[in-house]
Design a protein around this motif. Structure first.
Motif, PDB file in Angstrom:
ATOM      1  N   PHE A   1      40.196  29.412  38.471  1.00  0.00           N
ATOM      2  CA  PHE A   1      39.106  28.556  37.942  1.00  0.00           C
ATOM      3  C   PHE A   1      37.810  28.618  38.809  1.00  0.00           C
ATOM      4  N   CYS A   2      38.040  29.003  40.142  1.00  0.00           N
ATOM      5  CA  CYS A   2      37.061  29.281  41.084  1.00  0.00           C
ATOM      6  C   CYS A   2      36.562  30.662  40.950  1.00  0.00           C
ATOM      7  N   SER A   3      37.283  31.701  40.075  1.00  0.00           N
ATOM      8  CA  SER A   3      36.944  33.191  40.458  1.00  0.00           C
ATOM      9  C   SER A   3      35.595  33.413  40.005  1.00  0.00           C
TER      10      SER A   3
ATOM     11  N   SER B   1      21.365  33.343  39.790  1.00  0.00           N
ATOM     12  CA  SER B   1      21.455  34.393  40.697  1.00  0.00           C
ATOM     13  C   SER B   1      22.283  34.092  41.960  1.00  0.00           C
ATOM     14  N   PHE B   2      23.176  32.996  41.943  1.00  0.00           N
ATOM     15  CA  PHE B   2      24.117  33.029  42.850  1.00  0.00           C
ATOM     16  C   PHE B   2      25.404  33.669  42.461  1.00  0.00           C
ATOM     17  N   PHE B   3      25.405  34.378  41.302  1.00  0.00           N
ATOM     18  CA  PHE B   3      26.525  35.096  40.769  1.00  0.00           C
ATOM     19  C   PHE B   3      26.133  36.440  40.535  1.00  0.00           C
ATOM     20  N   ARG B   4      26.120  37.563  41.200  1.00  0.00           N
ATOM     21  CA  ARG B   4      25.604  38.682  41.000  1.00  0.00           C
ATOM     22  C   ARG B   4      26.719  39.791  40.685  1.00  0.00           C
ATOM     23  N   LYS B   5      27.723  40.261  41.553  1.00  0.00           N
ATOM     24  CA  LYS B   5      28.752  41.268  41.352  1.00  0.00           C
ATOM     25  C   LYS B   5      30.072  40.708  41.957  1.00  0.00           C
ATOM     26  N   GLY B   6      29.918  39.828  43.156  1.00  0.00           N
ATOM     27  CA  GLY B   6      31.195  39.411  43.513  1.00  0.00           C
ATOM     28  C   GLY B   6      32.354  40.259  44.143  1.00  0.00           C
ATOM     29  N   GLU B   7      31.828  41.524  44.762  1.00  0.00           N
ATOM     30  CA  GLU B   7      32.894  42.590  45.164  1.00  0.00           C
ATOM     31  C   GLU B   7      32.729  42.832  46.728  1.00  0.00           C
TER      32      GLU B   7
ATOM     33  N   PRO C   1      23.502  32.641  54.241  1.00  0.00           N
ATOM     34  CA  PRO C   1      23.345  33.048  53.174  1.00  0.00           C
ATOM     35  C   PRO C   1      23.943  34.143  52.575  1.00  0.00           C
ATOM     36  N   LYS C   2      24.560  34.048  51.478  1.00  0.00           N
ATOM     37  CA  LYS C   2      25.010  35.464  50.703  1.00  0.00           C
ATOM     38  C   LYS C   2      26.335  35.694  51.125  1.00  0.00           C
ATOM     39  N   SER C   3      27.270  34.647  51.819  1.00  0.00           N
ATOM     40  CA  SER C   3      28.396  35.182  52.277  1.00  0.00           C
ATOM     41  C   SER C   3      29.730  34.450  51.352  1.00  0.00           C
ATOM     42  N   GLY C   4      29.142  33.928  50.229  1.00  0.00           N
ATOM     43  CA  GLY C   4      30.303  33.469  49.459  1.00  0.00           C
ATOM     44  C   GLY C   4      30.212  31.745  49.174  1.00  0.00           C
ATOM     45  N   THR C   5      29.135  31.462  49.819  1.00  0.00           N
ATOM     46  CA  THR C   5      29.056  29.800  49.735  1.00  0.00           C
ATOM     47  C   THR C   5      29.266  29.056  48.831  1.00  0.00           C
ATOM     48  N   THR C   6      28.788  29.505  47.534  1.00  0.00           N
ATOM     49  CA  THR C   6      28.960  28.866  46.261  1.00  0.00           C
ATOM     50  C   THR C   6      30.579  28.866  45.884  1.00  0.00           C
ATOM     51  N   TRP C   7      31.255  29.839  46.179  1.00  0.00           N
ATOM     52  CA  TRP C   7      32.822  30.142  45.845  1.00  0.00           C
ATOM     53  C   TRP C   7      33.516  29.035  46.999  1.00  0.00           C
ATOM     54  N   LEU C   8      33.208  29.124  48.103  1.00  0.00           N
ATOM     55  CA  LEU C   8      33.696  28.300  49.002  1.00  0.00           C
ATOM     56  C   LEU C   8      33.612  26.623  48.576  1.00  0.00           C
TER      57      LEU C   8
ATOM     58  N   VAL D   1      23.054  43.366  51.375  1.00  0.00           N
ATOM     59  CA  VAL D   1      22.969  44.115  49.923  1.00  0.00           C
ATOM     60  C   VAL D   1      22.667  42.861  49.153  1.00  0.00           C
ATOM     61  N   SER D   2      23.671  41.811  49.190  1.00  0.00           N
ATOM     62  CA  SER D   2      23.449  40.430  48.391  1.00  0.00           C
ATOM     63  C   SER D   2      22.151  39.878  48.675  1.00  0.00           C
ATOM     64  N   LEU D   3      21.694  39.678  49.891  1.00  0.00           N
ATOM     65  CA  LEU D   3      20.501  39.067  50.458  1.00  0.00           C
ATOM     66  C   LEU D   3      19.221  39.569  49.564  1.00  0.00           C
TER      67      LEU D   3
ATOM     68  N   CYS E   1      32.763  33.845  56.546  1.00  0.00           N
ATOM     69  CA  CYS E   1      32.114  35.150  57.091  1.00  0.00           C
ATOM     70  C   CYS E   1      32.150  35.983  56.122  1.00  0.00           C
ATOM     71  N   ARG E   2      30.948  36.911  55.765  1.00  0.00           N
ATOM     72  CA  ARG E   2      31.124  38.098  55.171  1.00  0.00           C
ATOM     73  C   ARG E   2      30.701  39.379  55.482  1.00  0.00           C
ATOM     74  N   ASN E   3      31.334  40.328  55.632  1.00  0.00           N
ATOM     75  CA  ASN E   3      30.815  41.489  56.358  1.00  0.00           C
ATOM     76  C   ASN E   3      29.306  41.883  55.971  1.00  0.00           C
TER      77      ASN E   3
ATOM     78  N   THR F   1      37.230  34.692  55.901  1.00  0.00           N
ATOM     79  CA  THR F   1      36.255  35.723  55.636  1.00  0.00           C
ATOM     80  C   THR F   1      36.378  35.924  53.985  1.00  0.00           C
ATOM     81  N   TYR F   2      35.070  36.573  53.490  1.00  0.00           N
ATOM     82  CA  TYR F   2      35.170  36.643  52.210  1.00  0.00           C
ATOM     83  C   TYR F   2      36.140  37.449  51.655  1.00  0.00           C
ATOM     84  N   GLU F   3      36.137  38.554  52.699  1.00  0.00           N
ATOM     85  CA  GLU F   3      37.148  39.831  52.435  1.00  0.00           C
ATOM     86  C   GLU F   3      38.806  39.460  52.272  1.00  0.00           C
TER      87      GLU F   3
HETATM   88  P1  A3P Z   1      27.069  39.576  45.585  1.00  0.00           P
HETATM   89  O1  A3P Z   1      25.562  39.569  45.697  1.00  0.00           O
HETATM   90  O2  A3P Z   1      27.560  40.718  46.399  1.00  0.00           O
HETATM   91  O3  A3P Z   1      27.465  39.530  44.217  1.00  0.00           O
HETATM   92  P2  A3P Z   1      26.239  32.487  48.372  1.00  0.00           P
HETATM   93  O4  A3P Z   1      27.024  31.702  47.613  1.00  0.00           O
HETATM   94  O5  A3P Z   1      26.514  32.369  50.003  1.00  0.00           O
HETATM   95  O6  A3P Z   1      24.831  32.398  48.135  1.00  0.00           O
HETATM   96  O7  A3P Z   1      26.792  34.143  48.229  1.00  0.00           O
HETATM   97  C1  A3P Z   1      26.598  34.713  46.852  1.00  0.00           C
HETATM   98  C2  A3P Z   1      27.289  36.063  46.925  1.00  0.00           C
HETATM   99  O8  A3P Z   1      28.838  35.676  46.531  1.00  0.00           O
HETATM  100  C3  A3P Z   1      27.016  36.997  45.685  1.00  0.00           C
HETATM  101  O9  A3P Z   1      27.619  38.149  46.132  1.00  0.00           O
HETATM  102  C4  A3P Z   1      27.941  36.386  44.334  1.00  0.00           C
HETATM  103  O10 A3P Z   1      28.070  36.890  43.497  1.00  0.00           O
HETATM  104  C5  A3P Z   1      29.138  36.060  45.341  1.00  0.00           C
HETATM  105  N1  A3P Z   1      29.849  34.929  44.530  1.00  0.00           N
HETATM  106  C6  A3P Z   1      29.591  33.900  43.997  1.00  0.00           C
HETATM  107  N2  A3P Z   1      30.621  33.260  43.342  1.00  0.00           N
HETATM  108  C7  A3P Z   1      31.512  34.067  43.654  1.00  0.00           C
HETATM  109  C8  A3P Z   1      32.884  33.565  43.473  1.00  0.00           C
HETATM  110  N3  A3P Z   1      33.702  32.872  42.769  1.00  0.00           N
HETATM  111  N4  A3P Z   1      33.993  34.607  43.974  1.00  0.00           N
HETATM  112  C9  A3P Z   1      33.624  35.798  44.733  1.00  0.00           C
HETATM  113  N5  A3P Z   1      32.240  36.057  44.793  1.00  0.00           N
HETATM  114  C10 A3P Z   1      31.448  35.095  44.448  1.00  0.00           C
END
Ligand code: A3P
Length: 304
Positions: A237-239, A263-269, A47-54, A140-142, A132-134, A198-200
C-alpha cells in the motif's frame, strides 16, 4: 552566482521562500514554541530522503487497528496533511498554533538537525525515527525537486552549481554529514529514543524494517497479523507505485503554493545518481563522505 556569498547563492538557487519563510521563521517558531509529549512520534529527515514514504508507513502502522487500508485516510488526504511538518508547515512563517488537542499519538515530521531540536523533544520520552538516504541519490532527487518547483521566469538551476553547494554543506538544514551524525550518534547512545533507518535498507528489506519500526513505536505486529499478511499489505500500500497513484498525491494540488504534490514522487530508486553524476563528481562526493563520516560506523549503501 559563483561570485556571490553562500546565502545569496542559496537564495539565487532556491528562491526567497527557502531563505525567508522556510529556513528561518518556521524553524525558530518551532524551536521556541513546540512542547513535546511523551507519546509523540517525531519523524526526522533531510529533504528528499523518503520522508513521504516514511510518513505513509508510520501512519499505516499506528492506525492499522482503527481502519483497514481500504478505508485509510491516505486514500483521500495527502500524507503531508496527515503527518505534517513542524518547521515547514505547522510553524511556517512564525505561526504558533495550539496543538494540545490533537489525540495521542501525535505524529509530526521535521528537517531540523538533532542539536537544534526543541528541548522538550529531548527531555520527554517521545520517540524519534530518523530516515537517512545516501547523499548521492538525495542530491539528485533534490536537484530535480528544485528544478521542478522553480518559477518559470528564473533561469534553470545547473546541476553543477547545485552540486558545489551540496558538497560544501550549504543547505537550509545544515550539511548532510552533520545532520546524519547528530541522529546517528544519538541512536547509538539511546536506541529506545532514536531509531535510525536508511532508505536503502527500506528498499532492500521493507518487511524487516517495518517490523523494526513497529516494535520501536510500541505497535508490534502480532503472530496473527503476520499470518494474515498485514505487513506485506502495508508495504504494498505504501510502495512508490501505489502511493503515486492515489488521488491526493496526483498533480494539480499545490503544497504551500510551491510544490505540486506529485513532485514528491519521481522515481523512487536506489542508484539513480549514476545517471546524473560524472565520475569526477562521484569521486568528489565520495571523498566528502569518507572524510566526514569515516570512523563513525555509519556505512551508506550507494546501490542495492
Ligand atoms: P527520487 O527523486 O529519487 O525519486 P521526500 O519524501 O523526503 O521529499 O523524498 C522524495 C524521494 O522519495 C523521491 O526520490 C521520491 O520519488 C521518493 N519516494 C516517495 N515516495 C516513495 C515511496 N513510497 N517509496 C520509495 N520512494 C519514495
Amino acid at each position: 552566482p559563483r561570485e556571490r556569498g553562500w546565502l545569496n547563492r542559496y537564495q539565487y538557487l532556491y528562491g526567497d521562500f527557502w531563505v525567508s519563510g522556510f529556513a528561518l521563521t518556521g524553524v525558530i517558531s518551532f524551536q521556541q514554541n513546540f512542547q513535546a509529549k511523551d507519546s509523540d512520534v517525531i519523524l526526522a529527515t533531510l529533504p528528499k530522503s523518503g520522508t513521504t514514504w516514511l510518513k505513509a508507513i508510520v501512519y499505516s502502522i499506528i492506525n492499522r487497528k482503527i481502519c483497514s487500508l481500504d478505508n485509510s485516510p491516505l486514500n483521500t488526504t495527502n500524507v503531508h496533511d496527515l503527518v505534517p511538518f513542524l518547521d515547514c508547515k505547522v510553524y511556517l512563517n512564525g505561526q504558533n498554533p495550539d496543538l494540545s488537542g490533537i489525540p495521542p499519538p501525535r505524529v509530526f515530521t521535521t528537517h531540523v538537525p538533532y542539536p537544534s531540536l526543541p528541548e522538550s523533544i529531548k527531555s520527554t520520552t517521545c520517540r524519534i525515527v530518523y530516515l537517512c538516504r545516501n547523499p548521492f541519490d538525495s542530491f539528485v532527487s533534490l536537484w530535480h525537486f528544485h528544478t521542478r518547483a522553480r518559477p518559470k521566469d528564473l533561469e534553470p538551476i545547473s546541476l553543477e552549481d547545485c552540486f558545489d553547494m551540496f558538497c560544501a554543506g550549504a543547505s537550509g538544514f545544515g550539511p548532510f554529514w552533520d545532520h546524519f551524525l547528530g541522529f546517528w550518534k544519538e541512536s547509538l547512545k539511546n536506541p529506545k529514543k532514536v531509531l535510525f533507518l536508511t532508505y536503502e535498507d527500506m528498499q532492500m528489506d521493507n518487511k524487516l524494517q517495518m517490523k523494526r519500526l513497529a516494535d520501536f513505536l510500541g505497535y508490534p505486529f502480532v503472530e496473527n497479523e503476520e499470518k494474515e499478511g498485514i505487513i506485506d499489505k502495508i508495504s504494498k500500500f505504501c510502495s512508490f507505485e501505489s502511493m503515486r497513484e492515489l488521488q491526493p498525491n496526483k498533480s494539480g494540488n499545490k503544497r504551500g503554493g510551491h510544490f505540486d504534490v506529485s513532485s514528491f514522487f519521481r522515481k523512487g530508486e536506489v542508484g539513480d545518481w549514476m545517471n546524473y553524476l560524472t565520475p569526477s563528481m562521484a569521486d568528489r562526493l565520495k571523498k566528502v563522505v569518507d572524510e566526514k563520516l569515516g570512523g563513525s560506523g555509519l556505512n551508506l549503501k550507494l546501490l542495492c
